[in-house]
Design an enzyme around this catalytic site. Structure first.
Site, PDB file in Angstrom:
ATOM      1  N   HIS A   1       2.643  -2.118  -9.370  1.00  0.00           N
ATOM      2  CA  HIS A   1       2.422  -3.183  -9.180  1.00  0.00           C
ATOM      3  C   HIS A   1       2.282  -4.616  -9.129  1.00  0.00           C
ATOM      4  O   HIS A   1       3.097  -4.537  -7.830  1.00  0.00           O
ATOM      5  CB  HIS A   1       3.520  -3.828 -11.072  1.00  0.00           C
ATOM      6  CG  HIS A   1       3.307  -3.928 -11.860  1.00  0.00           C
ATOM      7  ND1 HIS A   1       2.915  -5.295 -12.315  1.00  0.00           N
ATOM      8  CD2 HIS A   1       2.151  -3.778 -13.137  1.00  0.00           C
ATOM      9  CE1 HIS A   1       2.513  -5.610 -12.722  1.00  0.00           C
ATOM     10  NE2 HIS A   1       2.127  -5.108 -13.465  1.00  0.00           N
TER      11      HIS A   1
ATOM     12  N   ASP B   1       2.108   2.537 -17.122  1.00  0.00           N
ATOM     13  CA  ASP B   1       1.449   3.597 -17.566  1.00  0.00           C
ATOM     14  C   ASP B   1       1.870   5.476 -17.566  1.00  0.00           C
ATOM     15  O   ASP B   1       1.335   5.732 -17.614  1.00  0.00           O
ATOM     16  CB  ASP B   1       0.311   3.597 -17.124  1.00  0.00           C
ATOM     17  CG  ASP B   1      -0.585   2.001 -17.961  1.00  0.00           C
ATOM     18  OD1 ASP B   1      -0.563   2.351 -18.849  1.00  0.00           O
ATOM     19  OD2 ASP B   1      -1.187   1.588 -16.958  1.00  0.00           O
TER      20      ASP B   1
HETATM   21  N1  CMC Z   1      -0.790   4.996  -4.674  1.00  0.00           N
HETATM   22  C1  CMC Z   1      -0.434   4.710  -3.285  1.00  0.00           C
HETATM   23  N2  CMC Z   1      -0.509   3.750  -3.267  1.00  0.00           N
HETATM   24  C2  CMC Z   1       0.215   2.822  -3.548  1.00  0.00           C
HETATM   25  C3  CMC Z   1      -0.150   2.658  -4.944  1.00  0.00           C
HETATM   26  C4  CMC Z   1      -0.470   3.838  -5.585  1.00  0.00           C
HETATM   27  N3  CMC Z   1      -0.283   3.985  -6.592  1.00  0.00           N
HETATM   28  N4  CMC Z   1       0.125   1.249  -5.400  1.00  0.00           N
HETATM   29  C5  CMC Z   1      -0.376   0.397  -4.063  1.00  0.00           C
HETATM   30  N5  CMC Z   1      -0.461   1.605  -2.792  1.00  0.00           N
HETATM   31  C6  CMC Z   1      -0.455   1.013  -1.341  1.00  0.00           C
HETATM   32  C7  CMC Z   1      -1.528   0.331  -1.188  1.00  0.00           C
HETATM   33  O1  CMC Z   1      -2.380   1.567  -0.502  1.00  0.00           O
HETATM   34  C8  CMC Z   1      -1.071  -0.445  -0.202  1.00  0.00           C
HETATM   35  O2  CMC Z   1      -0.729   0.406   1.332  1.00  0.00           O
HETATM   36  P1  CMC Z   1      -1.029  -0.418   2.549  1.00  0.00           P
HETATM   37  O3  CMC Z   1       0.403  -1.375   2.999  1.00  0.00           O
HETATM   38  O4  CMC Z   1      -0.722   0.513   3.675  1.00  0.00           O
HETATM   39  O5  CMC Z   1      -2.466  -0.696   2.916  1.00  0.00           O
HETATM   40  C9  CMC Z   1       0.196  -1.088  -0.556  1.00  0.00           C
HETATM   41  O6  CMC Z   1       0.682  -0.078  -1.459  1.00  0.00           O
HETATM   42  C10 CMC Z   1       0.336  -2.625  -1.999  1.00  0.00           C
HETATM   43  O7  CMC Z   1      -0.948  -2.068  -2.438  1.00  0.00           O
HETATM   44  P2  CMC Z   1      -1.935  -3.293  -2.949  1.00  0.00           P
HETATM   45  O8  CMC Z   1      -2.882  -2.876  -3.312  1.00  0.00           O
HETATM   46  O9  CMC Z   1      -1.751  -4.498  -2.288  1.00  0.00           O
HETATM   47  O10 CMC Z   1      -1.229  -3.723  -4.560  1.00  0.00           O
HETATM   48  P3  CMC Z   1      -1.874  -4.292  -5.770  1.00  0.00           P
HETATM   49  O11 CMC Z   1      -0.968  -5.657  -6.238  1.00  0.00           O
HETATM   50  O12 CMC Z   1      -2.778  -5.112  -4.739  1.00  0.00           O
HETATM   51  O13 CMC Z   1      -1.884  -3.532  -6.466  1.00  0.00           O
HETATM   52  C11 CMC Z   1      -2.157  -1.732  -8.479  1.00  0.00           C
HETATM   53  C12 CMC Z   1      -1.752  -3.023  -7.941  1.00  0.00           C
HETATM   54  C13 CMC Z   1      -1.608  -1.477  -9.669  1.00  0.00           C
HETATM   55  C14 CMC Z   1      -3.488  -2.213  -8.612  1.00  0.00           C
HETATM   56  C15 CMC Z   1      -2.460  -0.657  -7.702  1.00  0.00           C
HETATM   57  O14 CMC Z   1      -0.551  -0.582  -7.514  1.00  0.00           O
HETATM   58  C16 CMC Z   1      -2.682   0.527  -7.799  1.00  0.00           C
HETATM   59  O15 CMC Z   1      -3.226   0.487  -7.611  1.00  0.00           O
HETATM   60  N6  CMC Z   1      -2.070   1.674  -8.792  1.00  0.00           N
HETATM   61  C17 CMC Z   1      -2.039   2.867  -9.265  1.00  0.00           C
HETATM   62  C18 CMC Z   1      -3.196   2.609 -10.596  1.00  0.00           C
HETATM   63  C19 CMC Z   1      -1.672   2.207 -11.707  1.00  0.00           C
HETATM   64  O16 CMC Z   1      -1.058   2.688 -11.935  1.00  0.00           O
HETATM   65  N7  CMC Z   1      -2.104   0.302 -12.789  1.00  0.00           N
HETATM   66  C20 CMC Z   1      -1.212   0.220 -13.665  1.00  0.00           C
HETATM   67  C21 CMC Z   1      -0.594  -0.974 -13.413  1.00  0.00           C
HETATM   68  S1  CMC Z   1       0.197  -2.019 -14.328  1.00  0.00           S
HETATM   69  C22 CMC Z   1      -0.673  -1.170 -15.961  1.00  0.00           C
HETATM   70  C23 CMC Z   1      -1.414  -2.555 -16.191  1.00  0.00           C
HETATM   71  O17 CMC Z   1      -1.413  -3.644 -15.025  1.00  0.00           O
HETATM   72  O18 CMC Z   1      -2.789  -2.285 -17.114  1.00  0.00           O
END
Ligand code: CMC
Length: 426
Positions: free
Chosen positions: A306, A363
């Protein structure tokens, strides 16, 4: 020497003082609204991770401590003690309603649940396989064409009646989308039922036999809607505010929120989680191998991570508990729940997830609850939309009272510099 409520920025030979502002929970922001006019600089913040787009009185999140509060009330207290319609009132009007206020509000919402009969023709033209999120968003935008009192007018009465129409009619639009997808007749709303019962009745009853709402299913739905009701400036809410800032009406603004929510990184994650768990089960992939793929960054562990929560998502623990309770009550044994729990355990003990502060989010377990409630997978995000509705409305209304200033970010241009026009030969 800068004062406590000031920050100093030095750039080349210029030094400027920027005001520092503080929220009621101690969050601190440098106000850069004068930055460009004073220095020619803009800020660059892809993904807006460091950008406060607005001040807001509605929802507070402390991502480090795992705190979520609506109008000052803790999410656990609200989800354990309130009805969704009470929380809706709280979010939109700022205070919990008295018994009389709640009764009046409930009656008004209930009396607006029918949608224009012409909508039946609207549903006719879509393919059966259409995703219900597409139908819901288009149906929502279409509502503005049925009510001409909102078109260019943001007067108090128009906003209030539009608020009621949105809250009342979205569950009907959503249930019709489902009925369309399975070829069953639309079921009209029934005024003797409460908000959750009415939605479940429109989804599951058929003319051929009586349908009775299972109280435990209603209770679970009520909780889920409350947990989804607002989440400050997330992607869909920021979209609603962005579109609303152009002066677009509330139906159009919320339609775009629904579309933003659809994405798998946002509300669409609940559908993606269930699909992920199902494919692990069907393809008999070992969880160790699955987690290794995630760690190699070939795939994402959906329902994990998140932007704001770096400790735990307080909604996840509440849903996990509700999930166990509902499955026990309904005597459902779902192997997907076991897979989810094991995946969670593996991830929470693995340095990849620990180092990146990745925890299960709202989720991760919600899809399993929906499945136990017989909600089909493509309706998961639709239910999230019904839940998020009061948040979108409250945020849109707050934006309007703050004085609409069109949202218009800038950019750093990285394309070609001026070139001479030459027609491409051949
Ligand atoms: N699985 C694997 N790796 C992950 C995940 C994941 N679910 N989420 C983040 N990472 C990794 C990402 O690859 C990055 O790694 P590195 O530093 O090596 O490049 C690191 O963790 C930081 O992640 P980020 O993508 O910079 O984080 P963000 O704040 O931009 O993204 C997020 C947040 C929710 C989009 C992301 O965690 C994600 O894609 N999660 C899966 C989708 C999900 O469950 N979404 C629902 C969110 S909660 C409900 C809502 O918002 O509606």
């Amino acid at each position: 020497m800068p004062r406590k409520n000031e920050a100093t920025l030095t750039y080349q030979d210029k030094k400027i003082i920027l005001p520092v502002e503080q929220g009621t929970e101690g969050e601190t922001a440098v106000n850069i609204s004068q930055l460009r006019s004073k220095t020619g600089l803009i800020t660059l913040d892809p993904g807006y991770g460091n950008t406060g787009s607005t001040k807001s009185d509605i929802t507070f999140i402390d991502g480090e401590k795992g705190i979520l509060r609506y109008r000052g009330y803790d999410i656990a207290d609200l989800s354990n003690n309130c009805s969704f319609i009470e929380v809706t009132y709280l979010l939109i009007f700022g205070e919990l309603p008295s018994a009389e206020e709640l009764a009046a509000f409930t009656t008004t919402v209930t009396r607006h649940t029918m949608i224009n009969e012409d909508y039946k023709k609207y549903y006719d033209v879509w393919p059966r396989t259409a995703h219900p999120m597409a139908l819901l968003a288009a149906g929502m935008a279409g509502m503005s064409s049925f009510y001409d009192d909102i078109a260019s007018d943001f007067k108090e009465h128009a906003v209030d009646i539009s608020t009621i129409r949105c809250l009342a009619k979205v569950p009907t639009l959503a249930a019709y989308a489902y009925k369309k997808s399975i070829g069953q007749p639309f079921v009209y709303p029934r005024n003797e039922l409460n908000y959750c019962q009415n939605f479940l009745n429109m989804m599951f009853s058929v003319p051929a036999e009586e349908y009775e709402v299972i109280p435990e299913v209603e209770e679970a739905l009520n909780k889920l809607l409350i947990l989804h009701a607002d989440h400050e400036q997330n992607c869909s809410t920021s979209t609603v505010r962005m579109v609303g800032s152009s002066g677009a009406n509330i139906y159009a603004s919320i339609a775009t929120g629904i579309l933003a929510l659809w994405g798998p990184l946002h509300g669409g994650a609940n559908q993606a989680v269930l699909e992920m768990l199902t494919s692990i089960q069907k393809e008999k992939i070992s969880l160790k191998e699955f987690v290794n793929r995630v760690k190699r960054q070939e795939i994402k562990l959906m329902g994990f991570g998140h932007r704001v929560y770096r400790n735990h998502d307080p909604r996840c623990a509440i849903i996990k508990k509700a999930c166990d309770k509902l499955l026990l009550k309904l005597k459902v044994k779902d192997p997907l729940l076991d897979i989810a729990k094991e995946l969670e355990h593996i991830a929470l003990n693995d340095s990849y997830f620990i180092d990146r502060k990745l925890y299960p989010n709202v989720d991760f377990y919600s899809g399993i609850i929906y499945k136990a409630m017989n909600i089909p997978t493509n309706m998961f995000t639709v239910i999230f939309s019904i839940g998020r509705l009061p948040g979108w409305i409250a945020q849109w209304r707050e934006m309007r009272t703050q004085g609409i200033k069109i949202n218009r970010p800038r950019q750093i241009y990285t394309g070609s510099t001026k070139r001479e026009f030459k027609r491409v030969k051949g």
